[in-house]
Design a protein around this motif. Structure first.
Motif, PDB file in Angstrom:
ATOM      1  N   GLY A 158       0.745  -1.230  -0.068  1.00 29.84           N
ATOM      2  CA  GLY A 158      -0.014  -0.110  -0.068  1.00 29.84           C
ATOM      3  C   GLY A 158       0.835   1.206  -0.073  1.00 29.84           C
ATOM      4  N   TRP A 159       1.820   1.316   0.746  1.00 28.59           N
ATOM      5  CA  TRP A 159       2.641   2.383   0.877  1.00 28.59           C
ATOM      6  C   TRP A 159       3.546   2.761  -0.362  1.00 28.59           C
ATOM      7  CZ3 TRP A 159       1.133   5.628   4.250  1.00 28.59           C
ATOM      8  CH2 TRP A 159       0.797   5.199   5.363  1.00 28.59           C
ATOM      9  N   VAL A 160       4.047   1.348  -1.080  1.00 32.94           N
ATOM     10  CA  VAL A 160       4.679   1.546  -2.170  1.00 32.94           C
ATOM     11  C   VAL A 160       3.820   2.069  -3.205  1.00 32.94           C
ATOM     12  CG1 VAL A 160       5.494   0.080  -4.055  1.00 32.94           C
ATOM     13  CG2 VAL A 160       6.533  -0.299  -1.750  1.00 32.94           C
ATOM     14  N   ALA A 161       2.331   1.801  -3.340  1.00 25.10           N
ATOM     15  CA  ALA A 161       1.428   2.174  -4.278  1.00 25.10           C
ATOM     16  C   ALA A 161       1.561   3.766  -4.208  1.00 25.10           C
ATOM     17  CB  ALA A 161       0.198   1.667  -4.014  1.00 25.10           C
ATOM     18  N   LEU A 162       1.431   4.120  -2.957  1.00 25.67           N
ATOM     19  CA  LEU A 162       1.198   5.625  -2.662  1.00 25.67           C
ATOM     20  C   LEU A 162       2.480   6.288  -3.304  1.00 25.67           C
ATOM     21  CD1 LEU A 162      -0.452   5.953   0.716  1.00 25.67           C
ATOM     22  CD2 LEU A 162      -1.585   6.101  -1.668  1.00 25.67           C
ATOM     23  N   LEU A 163       3.647   5.685  -3.213  1.00 29.38           N
ATOM     24  CA  LEU A 163       5.029   6.563  -3.495  1.00 29.38           C
ATOM     25  C   LEU A 163       4.995   6.641  -5.175  1.00 29.38           C
ATOM     26  CD1 LEU A 163       7.763   4.740  -1.364  1.00 29.38           C
ATOM     27  CD2 LEU A 163       6.939   7.110  -1.382  1.00 29.38           C
ATOM     28  N   GLY A 164       4.020   5.810  -5.875  1.00 26.75           N
ATOM     29  CA  GLY A 164       3.771   5.842  -7.246  1.00 26.75           C
ATOM     30  C   GLY A 164       2.704   6.893  -7.737  1.00 26.75           C
ATOM     31  N   ALA A 165       2.035   7.461  -6.791  1.00 25.48           N
ATOM     32  CA  ALA A 165       0.837   8.361  -7.169  1.00 25.48           C
ATOM     33  C   ALA A 165       1.514   9.532  -8.069  1.00 25.48           C
ATOM     34  CB  ALA A 165       0.336   8.869  -5.940  1.00 25.48           C
ATOM     35  N   SER A 166       0.455   9.748  -9.098  1.00 25.38           N
ATOM     36  CA  SER A 166       0.719  10.802  -9.968  1.00 25.38           C
ATOM     37  C   SER A 166      -0.636  11.584 -10.402  1.00 25.38           C
ATOM     38  CB  SER A 166       1.158  10.310 -11.211  1.00 25.38           C
ATOM     39  OG  SER A 166       0.412   9.461 -11.584  1.00 25.38           O
ATOM     40  N   GLY A 167      -0.516  12.613 -10.899  1.00 23.76           N
ATOM     41  CA  GLY A 167      -1.785  13.300 -11.347  1.00 23.76           C
ATOM     42  C   GLY A 167      -2.919  13.902 -10.207  1.00 23.76           C
TER      43      GLY A 167
END
Length: 384
Positions: free
Chosen positions: A40-49
């Motif tokens: 989950g945290w890794v996903a948030l590190l990839g947030a864009s837009g």
């Protein structure tokens, strides 16, 4: 664990980011490292837009809840290099150079409440100078806080004086040391550390052991991460979890500082590969995630303003960060006595930064307390 191509910008699938954000919003009081699993945290590190904007907005909401919502805090400090400081207390002081006590006195006259000193003691200096320098600086100005010696320098001092690390730390504290920089943590993964410094990288466990020993003898420290090189988002999350684990055990971290790898601190053997640095998107996402992961453990997230462009600094102060760090006074007696010479943050620039963030600059001590009234630096009022 695999390494990434140098500073490659790694984004995450929209659905993963959306799911992680939803889980945080479902229970906004249950933040902290355990609010999400590593994925989950890794996903948030990839947030864009738009999802990056939502992440940063959430982080800033949390920032306003756990720190003064109306302030951008700062400390008035002066940097010194250990090798230069050692020369200034020796017979090798060059003609026209000030004594160390004069440099310290000038810093205090300019408003400094902190001296930050880093760097190894030169091999030709007696090992006892590690402790002597602490005494010389703290004796030169009553009430001045000395923030000095990275983990590797503390380990070096212990080895060279022939005492255990804990005993060396006790001697430093008895001489007047107030806290230590948590710099040189880089990424606390030996595969990454070995890549960055194949011939001289201390293992992650050594950094952890020194930091925990410092906390154990009553010293506090900063916590840091250097990102934007070959580490992956998974490395970043693991590093933050390690820091927060230390904080759970010791409570000794005062703040979290996130620093991108830049040309000035890229290892020489990697300069040809280091053609870029972390993207603004990654920088914003990492600061926001750090704020959300550290809830309940570390209150203060600092912007490394000397390593970021002004637009990014502004975005970070609206995306979870509460502190701008030090003013880095140079003085006139010997402005090149410390690193980052010429990077002084003046009062007008500080006010403008705070104004753009919709906040007011507020001076703090190294420990995030309010300085004594006579030590407060005159700061212009933020325009309404």
């Amino acid at each position: 664990m695999v390494l990434r191509a140098w500073a490659e910008d790694i984004t995450a699938p929209i659905e993963r980011v959306t799911a992680a954000l939803s889980r945080l919003r479902d229970d906004p009081t249950a933040l902290g490292p355990d609010a999400l699993d590593d994925e989950g945290w890794v996903a948030l590190l990839g947030a864009s837009g738009t999802r990056l904007e939502e992440l940063c907005e959430l982080a800033d909401t949390v920032r306003a809840r756990v720190t003064d919502p109306d302030a951008v805090t700062f400390v008035v400090n002066r940097n010194l290099d250990t090798g230069v400081a050692a020369r200034l207390i020796s017979d090798e002081r060059r003609p026209g150079e000030p004594a160390l006590a004069e440099l310290v006195g000038e810093a205090v006259e300019l408003g400094a409440t902190e001296i930050c000193m880093q760097g190894p003691l030169p091999a030709d200096r007696p090992a006892t100078d590690y402790v002597r320098l602490v005494a010389e600086i703290t004796d030169a100005a009553a009430g001045l806080h000395l923030h000095a010696y990275r983990a590797a320098e503390i380990a070096d001092g212990a080895v060279r004086t022939g005492v255990p690390i804990v005993e060396h730390l006790r001697r430093l504290r008895a001489a007047g040391l107030g806290s230590i920089p948590g710099t040189a943590a880089q990424i606390l993964d030996d595969s990454v550390r070995g890549f960055l410094s194949p011939t001289g990288s201390a293992p992650a466990r050594e950094w952890i052991e020194v930091i925990e020993a410092a906390h154990g003898v009553g010293l506090f420290s900063t916590a840091t991460i250097v990102y934007g090189h070959v580490e992956t988002p998974e490395h970043q999350v693991a590093h933050l979890r390690t820091l927060l684990g230390i904080q759970r055990r010791t409570g000794g971290f005062s703040e979290l500082i996130l620093m991108p790898m830049v040309a000035s601190n890229t290892p020489p053997h990697l300069t040809a590969a280091a053609t870029s640095t972390a993207s603004q998107r990654e920088t914003r996402a990492l600061h926001a995630v750090a704020r959300l992961m550290s809830v309940g453990l570390i209150d203060h997230v600092q912007v490394a303003w000397t390593k970021l462009d002004p637009d990014t600094v502004d975005l970070l102060l609206r995306g979870g960060a509460d502190d701008i760090g030090g003013l880095l006074l140079d003085g006139r007696l010997m402005p090149d006595a410390g690193p980052e010479v010429g990077r002084v943050l003046d009062a007008d620039t500080l006010v403008a930064i705070a104004e753009r963030a919709g906040r007011t600059p507020r001076q703090r001590t190294t420990r995030y307390a309010e300085p004594e009234a006579h030590r407060l630096l005159p700061i212009p009022q933020v325009r309404s």
